[in-house]
Design a protein around this motif. Structure first.
Motif, mmCIF file in Angstrom:
data_model
loop_
_atom_site.group_PDB
_atom_site.id
_atom_site.type_symbol
_atom_site.label_atom_id
_atom_site.label_comp_id
_atom_site.label_asym_id
_atom_site.label_seq_id
_atom_site.Cartn_x
_atom_site.Cartn_y
_atom_site.Cartn_z
ATOM 1 N N UNK A 1 12.104 3.646 7.685
ATOM 2 C CA UNK A 1 10.915 4.284 8.255
ATOM 3 C C UNK A 1 9.632 3.592 7.801
ATOM 4 N N UNK A 2 9.627 3.075 6.590
ATOM 5 C CA UNK A 2 8.478 2.302 6.123
ATOM 6 C C UNK A 2 8.358 1.007 6.922
ATOM 7 N N UNK A 3 9.494 0.360 7.188
ATOM 8 C CA UNK A 3 9.485 -0.889 7.950
ATOM 9 C C UNK A 3 9.070 -0.659 9.398
ATOM 10 N N UNK A 4 9.415 0.521 9.938
ATOM 11 C CA UNK A 4 9.057 0.855 11.328
ATOM 12 C C UNK A 4 7.661 1.467 11.434
ATOM 13 N N UNK A 24 6.010 4.796 -3.250
ATOM 14 C CA UNK A 24 5.962 3.669 -2.312
ATOM 15 C C UNK A 24 4.685 3.778 -1.461
ATOM 16 N N UNK A 25 3.961 2.672 -1.364
ATOM 17 C CA UNK A 25 2.733 2.610 -0.577
ATOM 18 C C UNK A 25 2.916 1.574 0.527
ATOM 19 N N UNK A 26 2.786 2.010 1.777
ATOM 20 C CA UNK A 26 2.976 1.122 2.927
ATOM 21 C C UNK A 26 1.628 0.516 3.340
ATOM 22 N N UNK A 43 4.721 -1.936 -0.457
ATOM 23 C CA UNK A 43 5.608 -2.590 0.511
ATOM 24 C C UNK A 43 4.789 -3.069 1.702
ATOM 25 N N UNK A 44 5.280 -4.143 2.347
ATOM 26 C CA UNK A 44 4.587 -4.756 3.493
ATOM 27 C C UNK A 44 3.130 -5.030 3.126
ATOM 28 N N UNK A 45 2.952 -5.736 2.014
ATOM 29 C CA UNK A 45 1.617 -6.003 1.490
ATOM 30 C C UNK A 45 0.795 -6.835 2.470
ATOM 31 N N UNK A 46 -0.469 -6.478 2.595
ATOM 32 C CA UNK A 46 -1.351 -7.163 3.545
ATOM 33 C C UNK A 46 -2.016 -8.392 2.943
ATOM 34 N N UNK A 47 -2.266 -8.363 1.636
ATOM 35 C CA UNK A 47 -2.925 -9.500 1.005
ATOM 36 C C UNK A 47 -4.298 -9.745 1.618
#
Length: 314
Positions: free
Chosen positions: A82-85, A118-120, A180-184
């Motif tokens: 769900x985090x990935x989606x 967890x932080x998306x 997770x899915x860090x934007x940088x």
């Protein structure tokens, strides 16, 4: 005397423009998080894990407008999916050994109970900061409550504490933050891309409109052929603009993409769509469309980094 009318127009211009540009700031000025979907995973089978979940949900219900909407999930794998989606802004994960470590507080060698936050970042970089602060504060308050209870019991029963126990009792519950899915450097990419794409599309569409503005057609078929050619040129311009903008961003802004072509094709599709949209409406209402698209840009720009759950009713 005719020139004097410009004095009055100046006042009207200030009146309208100040109203419009202040109105564009309404979403940002009145935004507040509400019903942000946050995952909650309990893999601990002990009583303490369930008690902790109830404490989290109870704290959220204590306020009239909770910033979070808790989504209870079966396991860590479902949470990761769900985090990935991009279905969740974050999640709290309570591992299997949570109750076991909590029970160790009664032993001479206690171990702090660990849970993961967890932080998306990829879903919304601005909301990620809000969620990080809110969840960290929530876990911190619960840690303080549990610590106070443990110390109250030891004080009441005059139980001596060794150094390890004292250290653990001060932080019985530790929250580990996992991004997770860090934007940088890409957190500002929406703002970086929107304005140049919109302005480029606007000028391209206006120029394409000028190519057929005064053109006379001898038949419907001839007109359809010309419109088809305009659409084809719009797609080619969009493809050119998308790749060019992506390359510019890597060169000037030092952006690094996992897949350059994926980003470039998305921007190309966006650019071509904008051009076709603007061209169609300009062909329909001509110059009257220009202020509409300029206003859309100014109203749309502040909305880019605001999550839907943060938008005011306006």
């Amino acid at each position: 005397m005719k020139e004097n009318k410009f004095f009055g127009i100046a006042f009207i211009a200030v009146l309208l423009l100040s109203f419009i540009f202040v109105a564009t700031q309404i979403p940002g000025a009145h935004s507040s998080p509400k019903d942000l979907p946050i995952g909650l995973v309990l893999e601990d089978e002990g009583n303490m894990g369930q008690t902790f979940v109830e404490m989290i949900q109870k704290n959220s219900q204590a306020t009239k407008e909770s910033p979070f909407k808790w989504v209870v999930l079966k396991n860590e794998q479902e949470m990761q999916e769900k985090l990935a989606n991009q279905e969740l802004y974050g999640a709290i994960y309570i591992p299997k050994d949570f109750s076991e470590k909590y029970a160790s507080f009664q032993t001479p060698t206690p171990t702090s109970a660990l849970l993961k936050i967890y932080i998306n970042q990829g879903k919304n970089a601005n909301v990620a900061n809000i969620v990080t602060q809110a969840l960290s504060t929530m876990v911190g308050k619960m840690n303080d409550n549990v610590s106070a209870q443990l110390l109250a019991v030891t004080d009441k029963n005059n139980i001596p504490l060794n150094a390890n126990q004292a250290r653990t009792y001060s932080t019985p519950i530790q929250g580990e933050i996992v991004n997770v899915h860090e934007t940088g450097k890409l957190s500002n990419a929406p703002l970086s891309f929107f304005q140049p794409i919109w302005i480029s599309s606007l000028f391209s569409a206006i120029l394409l409109w000028f190519t057929g503005r005064n053109r006379k057609f001898n038949s419907v078929l001839e007109q359809l052929k010309f419109r088809g050619f305009q659409a084809l040129i719009a797609i080619i311009i969009g493809l050119f603009g998308g790749y060019l903008l992506t390359w510019y961003s890597t060169w000037m802004l030092d952006y690094k993409f996992a897949d350059f072509n994926h980003v470039a094709l998305f921007l190309s599709l966006t650019c071509a769509t904008f051009i076709l949209l603007i061209l169609a409406i300009t062909t329909w209402i001509q110059f009257a469309s220009l202020p509409i698209f300029v206003l859309l840009m100014f109203f749309g720009l502040p909305l880019l980094q605001i999550a839907p759950e943060m938008l005011p009713s306006f």
